[in-house]
Design an enzyme around this catalytic site. Sequence first.
Site, PDB file in Angstrom:
ATOM      1  N   CYS B  86     -20.259 -11.238  -4.723  1.00 34.01           N
ATOM      2  CA  CYS B  86     -21.434 -11.713  -5.456  1.00 34.01           C
ATOM      3  C   CYS B  86     -22.703 -11.092  -4.859  1.00 34.01           C
ATOM      4  O   CYS B  86     -22.897  -9.904  -4.949  1.00 34.01           O
ATOM      5  CB  CYS B  86     -21.456 -13.243  -5.454  1.00 34.01           C
ATOM      6  N   HIS B 203     -15.742 -14.902  -7.302  1.00 40.55           N
ATOM      7  CA  HIS B 203     -15.637 -15.559  -5.993  1.00 40.55           C
ATOM      8  C   HIS B 203     -14.190 -15.908  -5.647  1.00 40.55           C
ATOM      9  O   HIS B 203     -13.721 -16.989  -5.982  1.00 40.55           O
ATOM     10  CB  HIS B 203     -16.454 -16.860  -6.005  1.00 40.55           C
ATOM     11  N   GLU B 205     -13.124 -16.817  -2.837  1.00 37.60           N
ATOM     12  CA  GLU B 205     -13.099 -17.960  -1.904  1.00 37.60           C
ATOM     13  C   GLU B 205     -13.145 -19.287  -2.649  1.00 37.60           C
ATOM     14  O   GLU B 205     -12.815 -20.330  -2.083  1.00 37.60           O
ATOM     15  CB  GLU B 205     -14.243 -17.850  -0.894  1.00 37.60           C
TER      16      GLU B 205
END
Lengths: 758, 229
Positions: B86, B203, B205
């Site tokens: 990002c 993302h 994560e």
Amino acid sequence: MTTATEPAVTPELVASHGLAEAEYRRIVELLGRPPTYTELGVFSVMWSEHCSYKSSRIWLRTLPTQGPRVLQGPGENAGAIDIGDGLAVVFKMESHNHPSFIEPYQGAATGVGGIMRDVFTMGARPVANLNSLRFGDPRSPRMRWLVEGVVAGIGGYGNCVGVPTVGGEVSFHPSYDGNILVNAMTVGICRADRIFRGIAAGPGNPVMYVGSRTGRDGIHGATMASEEFSAESESKRPTVQVGDPFTEKLLIEACLELMEEDAIVAIQDMGAAGLTSSSVEMAGRGGTGLDLDVARVPRREAGMSPYEVLLSESQERMLIVAARGKEDVVTQVFRKWDLEVETVGVVTDTGRWRIFDGDRVMADIPVPALTDAAPVYERPCAEPADREATRLVPEVPDPGDFGEALLAVVGDPSVASKRWVWRQYDHQVQTGTVVGPGGDAAVIRVDGTQRRIALTSDCNPLWVQLDPFHGAAGAVAEAARNLACVGAEPLGITDCLNFGNPERPEIMWQFREAVRGMSYGLDQLSIPVVSGNVSLYNETEGRAILPTPTVGMVGLVEAGVEPVGSAFRGPGRIVALLGDVGGQLGASHYLRVAVGVELGRPPVVDWERERAVHAACREAIRAGLLESAHDLSEGGLAVALAESCVGRHDAPPVGADVYAPAPPELRDLELLFGEGHGRVLVSLPREAWDAVQAICARAGCPLNWLGETSADALRIARKLPTDPYATTETLLHVSLHSLAARYHGGFVEALGFEGGLA
Amino acid sequence: MRVGIVVFPGSNCDRDCARAVAEVSGRPAAWIWHKDRDLGGADLVIVPGGFSYGDYLRCGAIARFSPVMEEVVAFARRGGPVIGICNGFQILTEAGLLPGALMRNVGLKFICQDVHLSVGDTGSPLLGGYRPGQVVRMPVAHADGRFHADAETLSRIEGEGRVAFRYCDAEGRVGGPSNPNGSLAAIAGIVSPGGNVLGMMPHPERAAEAILGGTDGRALFVAALSRAA
């Protein structure tokens, strides 16, 4: 005391500061002399409705605030509740209505920033934000601009700071045409034994200013928030503050880092009335005095007067009372984060709030004169004369087609999916969001414990308008029911009480009745209030908003409980209702949307039933028996079914064949769209039925088998009570395609926004 | 195996990345402060998401001047593995480690939603946990994620097989309405010529645990952690 360079205090100047004549006389009496110009400014903000709660205080005292888990009740920056495992949840809701109406992006953004500071000032890392938003007629170009701006401002601030926006409400009513509501709530987590408070103790301890520099923005913001709107309000744009979420993010990290050291005695956000209220309130709680030198306050622009420095509402600033000798520790941490840090004063034992500009004394006021001695009004209350007339509901004929009626209600922008809104909010950052926006309540996991917290905000303003007592009590019931739908037990609430001009007896009556109703509801469910905010004067040119006492409720989900959503998961499951089939049309959303009538008595909560429904719902979720749970609220059974069918934007819709067991005297219209409390729509695998039945029997909660989920459409028929195997003809038959199109498109269409959603 | 996560002022996915690393490896990651001039012996560097310096100028444009970025660039040039997610992707393009730029989304708004991604055939060890052509699902959350590059750069990236991810639908069809931000050629992530630097807008994560709604991001951390040592 004289100060050569300041304007003389004249009656005109007093009036322009929003102080009544009697209030001015009291100031002179308390000081034993006329105030200086600077002191007049200070009194005007500290005695403003916004800071002093002078009209509301006597009623707020009646709210229940005690509970075995309460660690901090109202009166601090935010409330705190023990959630076990050595942790506490810290939360508060606050309004930013007036600034948001004048400048929606910055107004909403700084509302989010301010409420976050109230939470991390207590030592809690903010883990979630919610917002309750009320707008006027969605077709007006100005309202679209306000909706776009408020949503962008909330997202712009929260996304940058990295706190997920996980829930809230958005609804529309013409009473908000001239006065929208932006209520922002922040929830944080901290160690239960390490809660920081704003109590200035220990004479000799240094007072330190940290964060952003002070500019001329927001001067007299608190006073503006204490007045009605008029045509001139536009000219007050300079009183709206400008937010800097980047600095807020640094401030969060710096404050939390400093809190690991033993350097802080007290800490408070500089919110409304900035340096003035933060320093006065801290001294007030500590029973101490403060000496501050405004010349040492870091500034953004040259030539600011002490008056301006004291009353500035520049954002992202905090005031810290440090432990003597720990100044270097504080300085080091804030320098690391590239923030301003300056010692600006000292705690004294004089009990006086003294302001210096270098050597010159600019203000010298006994602290209690600004806090305890602030006026408290028991304003006259009067029930509106037309109240009886609003209670009668006209004869409402059946619509030609119940399916079309359902599509109209589901597509109403207050009911339809708000994904356009929450897609603009980062609702996942911090990787704690277990149940995000769009459902009955959000669920957040918490580091350091297997328990989770559940969050919701609720209010049906039309119900409060038609009956403030039962409307406000109902908001408590609905919030708790929303929590039950995710398996959570309520811990406490924060309230944000938005009303019109309290100097009008019928508004004050609404306020008093709503507070009474809220207290009653909270007592019935044994839930305390731990923080809150009052916003009065929400009216423009004599037209008040619908009374809107927003309830922000936080609950606890025990370890091992798997979350359920509000949507059906697939065909072939049992659809059932916890609570009774039925409901009333008076004060209903159907009446408002389909008939254009806002009349009737809102439903009254049956508390024993309410508790039983919540207990059964929680228990069934804990036992892993339910696949979905959804509160019946606006639009009744038909809308709840529709939402459970097509509520998810990212999964195929699911149909339902419903054979509702309704008593013969219940009209079809009431069965479908009637509203009431104490009802939850659930779905479950067939094999779970017996166990759910047993749980409901133990809890004393009625369980009604409604039908089964299917693949293609929503169909609703009546089951005849006389013959369990007989049903009437289908009342309502809507394809999932058209239902989904209305539910997912209604908001964007009503507001005329470009483009659909990817 | 040491994982270092760069913390800029305004980074806000740093802790999330550390959590994902700990989930996968059982070991903590180390913070690399933006004012540092060494990477603390990290074998894998993650540049996380957020709003470095508030992103008040062009996203990532200030962060690239942070002292630590000289070291990150040198580390990458030596072949060290670097993942930018990002805002981290934006910073890596600003720092010249990856080509192209990330521009304002075509709808002009911040978007936070799950997307499907089609994995490219890059040969990068960082993507070793995925099969080329595999469809994975993870969230995006950004206002400036529209990948852009000039025609020559695009053809070079595509010609060299350096597209890591493209936005697609659940069936793997690339383009059309499944491209949430209007990215050129639906590009969601790219790698450096050596494959050791990966930049991506989605993302991973946020998709590393079932409780968060998906685990497709996990394979990225698993591969990065095992190959990077």
